[in-house]
Write a protein that holds these residues in place. Structure first.
Motif, PDB file in Angstrom:
ATOM      1  N   LYS A 152      15.955 -21.135  -2.469  1.00 31.55           N
ATOM      2  CA  LYS A 152      15.746 -20.478  -3.757  1.00 31.55           C
ATOM      3  C   LYS A 152      16.023 -18.983  -3.665  1.00 31.55           C
ATOM      4  O   LYS A 152      16.533 -18.375  -4.618  1.00 31.55           O
ATOM      5  CB  LYS A 152      14.315 -20.714  -4.237  1.00 31.55           C
ATOM      6  N   MET A 153      15.710 -18.389  -2.523  1.00 28.83           N
ATOM      7  CA  MET A 153      16.006 -16.980  -2.330  1.00 28.83           C
ATOM      8  C   MET A 153      17.512 -16.744  -2.346  1.00 28.83           C
ATOM      9  O   MET A 153      18.010 -15.813  -2.987  1.00 28.83           O
ATOM     10  CB  MET A 153      15.402 -16.504  -1.005  1.00 28.83           C
ATOM     11  N   HIS A 154      18.249 -17.610  -1.644  1.00 32.37           N
ATOM     12  CA  HIS A 154      19.701 -17.474  -1.596  1.00 32.37           C
ATOM     13  C   HIS A 154      20.314 -17.684  -2.976  1.00 32.37           C
ATOM     14  O   HIS A 154      21.223 -16.954  -3.395  1.00 32.37           O
ATOM     15  CB  HIS A 154      20.286 -18.473  -0.597  1.00 32.37           C
ATOM     16  N   GLU A 155      19.810 -18.672  -3.688  1.00 39.74           N
ATOM     17  CA  GLU A 155      20.305 -18.945  -5.037  1.00 39.74           C
ATOM     18  C   GLU A 155      20.089 -17.744  -5.950  1.00 39.74           C
ATOM     19  O   GLU A 155      20.986 -17.349  -6.707  1.00 39.74           O
ATOM     20  CB  GLU A 155      19.582 -20.174  -5.598  1.00 39.74           C
ATOM     21  N   ALA A 156      18.898 -17.156  -5.881  1.00 36.53           N
ATOM     22  CA  ALA A 156      18.597 -16.012  -6.737  1.00 36.53           C
ATOM     23  C   ALA A 156      19.450 -14.798  -6.375  1.00 36.53           C
ATOM     24  O   ALA A 156      19.995 -14.121  -7.255  1.00 36.53           O
ATOM     25  CB  ALA A 156      17.112 -15.663  -6.627  1.00 36.53           C
ATOM     26  N   LEU A 157      19.585 -14.519  -5.087  1.00 38.61           N
ATOM     27  CA  LEU A 157      20.383 -13.377  -4.656  1.00 38.61           C
ATOM     28  C   LEU A 157      21.854 -13.543  -5.015  1.00 38.61           C
ATOM     29  O   LEU A 157      22.539 -12.564  -5.324  1.00 38.61           O
ATOM     30  CB  LEU A 157      20.229 -13.177  -3.144  1.00 38.61           C
ATOM     31  N   SER A 158      22.330 -14.772  -4.973  1.00 35.34           N
ATOM     32  CA  SER A 158      23.743 -15.046  -5.238  1.00 35.34           C
ATOM     33  C   SER A 158      24.078 -15.032  -6.726  1.00 35.34           C
ATOM     34  O   SER A 158      25.216 -14.737  -7.112  1.00 35.34           O
ATOM     35  CB  SER A 158      24.130 -16.408  -4.649  1.00 35.34           C
ATOM     36  N   SER A 159      23.109 -15.360  -7.570  1.00 30.34           N
ATOM     37  CA  SER A 159      23.406 -15.564  -8.988  1.00 30.34           C
ATOM     38  C   SER A 159      22.927 -14.447  -9.904  1.00 30.34           C
ATOM     39  O   SER A 159      23.432 -14.321 -11.022  1.00 30.34           O
ATOM     40  CB  SER A 159      22.777 -16.885  -9.461  1.00 30.34           C
TER      41      SER A 159
END
Length: 338
Positions: free
Chosen positions: A288-295
């Motif tokens: 979820k952290m990666h998804e948020a940082l990426s989007s």
């Protein structure tokens, strides 16, 4: 800048580190009181699973299972003579996982505190601390670590000893301290004092910052303290996944994956360039952290009020720097928290 981490930092405006080591290993069967580093030899499959979980979740950096792998800590398990060996194995396992990732992934050799009090208050001399850190650094270097990663340090003297040891090992490094006592480390270091110390080191780290501590809100306040100093050196944020609670015989951290996503974006907007989790942070949190940082696009620097609105109040009225006496404390503001 020729090392792998520096090259990656030149290409990206944020990198994601990994999550918890201990929490994940306890979930795999590690018993309280056992030395996690022994698992590098006894259960290499589980250690590689730990590393792989971070890579699969999108981490650009993962730390080796060597946090307590120095001679001082291993002495508690009658394994002080194996410090270099166990650290080497932890990095070898990491190298195997990283080299199969299909993208650049940094193997960071974790180096934790010695567990001793530095002289003159305690028995650990500077020379002995350098020797202990150097021994572990050489093992991690031999195992193939890209960079050394000093973490959860409280005393500036220990941080300086590690910097000297890493120079002897000719290895690049990063270094974080744990701010858990009214915005200070256990030995009284503030975010401002840490930045000043780092910039005066003969062998400064590639990046510096904070890990662990009390909770995500407190850690981000510390990151804001780093950023306020105006130093261009990359900042690291590795906050816990919430507040620990004892439930059904186990320690449980109450931060949800969704809220860790909020924390990650806010950490980036506070000024951190390397963002990960610490205690309680599992692969689903990292995803979820990666998804948020990426989007999600970069936003303005959050205010203290915005941090507490999303992540909960601070554990103390101020962090020891400036006038933050009006900052909401955890007792007053607890709408949501990571």
């Amino acid at each position: 800048m020729t090392n792998a981490l520096s090259r990656l930092l030149e290409k990206r405006d944020w990198l994601m580190a990994d999550g918890a080591t201990g929490t994940n290993l306890f979930n795999m069967g590690l018993s309280s009181g056992d030395a996690p580093e022994m698992w590098n030899e006894e259960h290499p499959d589980r250690i590689m699973k730990l590393y792989q979980g971070a890579v699969d979740a999108g981490s650009d950096i993962f730390l080796t299972n060597s946090f307590g792998g120095n001679a001082s800590r291993l002495k508690l398990h009658n394994a002080e003579k194996r410090a270099g060996e166990l650290s080497r194995i932890s990095a070898e396992l990491g190298r195997e996982v990283a080299d199969k990732a299909g993208r650049p992934v940094i193997v960071a050799g974790s180096v934790g505190p010695t567990g001793e009090i530095m002289a003159p208050m305690g028995p650990l001399t500077h020379e002995l601390a350098v020797e202990i850190f150097h021994q572990q650094a050489e093992g991690l270097k031999e195992g193939g670590a890209d960079v050394l990663w000093l973490e959860t340090i409280s005393a500036p003297e220990e941080y300086k000893a590690a910097a000297e040891a890493f120079k002897l090992a000719d290895m690049p490094w990063c270094g974080t301290m744990s701010f858990d006592t009214a915005g200070r480390t256990m030995m009284g270091v503030t975010s401002e004092a840490m930045v000043k110390m780092v910039e005066k080191l003969e062998n400064p780290p590639i990046a510096y910052g904070a890990n662990c501590g009390v909770g995500a809100s407190d850690l981000l306040r510390t990151v804001l303290g780093f950023a306020a100093m105006g130093v261009e050196r990359p900042i690291i944020a590795k906050g816990n996944a919430g507040i620990p609670k004892y439930e059904d015989g186990h320690i449980h951290y109450d931060g949800t994956p969704e809220l860790m996503g909020e924390y990650a974006v806010m950490a980036r907007d506070c000024g951190a360039m390397i963002i990960g989790g610490c205690c309680g942070t599992m692969p689903d949190h990292l995803s979820k952290m990666h998804e948020a940082l990426s989007s999600r696009p970069r936003g303005p620097r959050p205010t203290l009020e915005q941090i507490t609105e999303l992540l909960g109040g601070f554990s103390s009225a101020n962090d020891g720097t400036g006038d933050l006496s009006d900052a909401p404390t955890r007792r007053a503001t607890r709408r949501r928290r990571v």
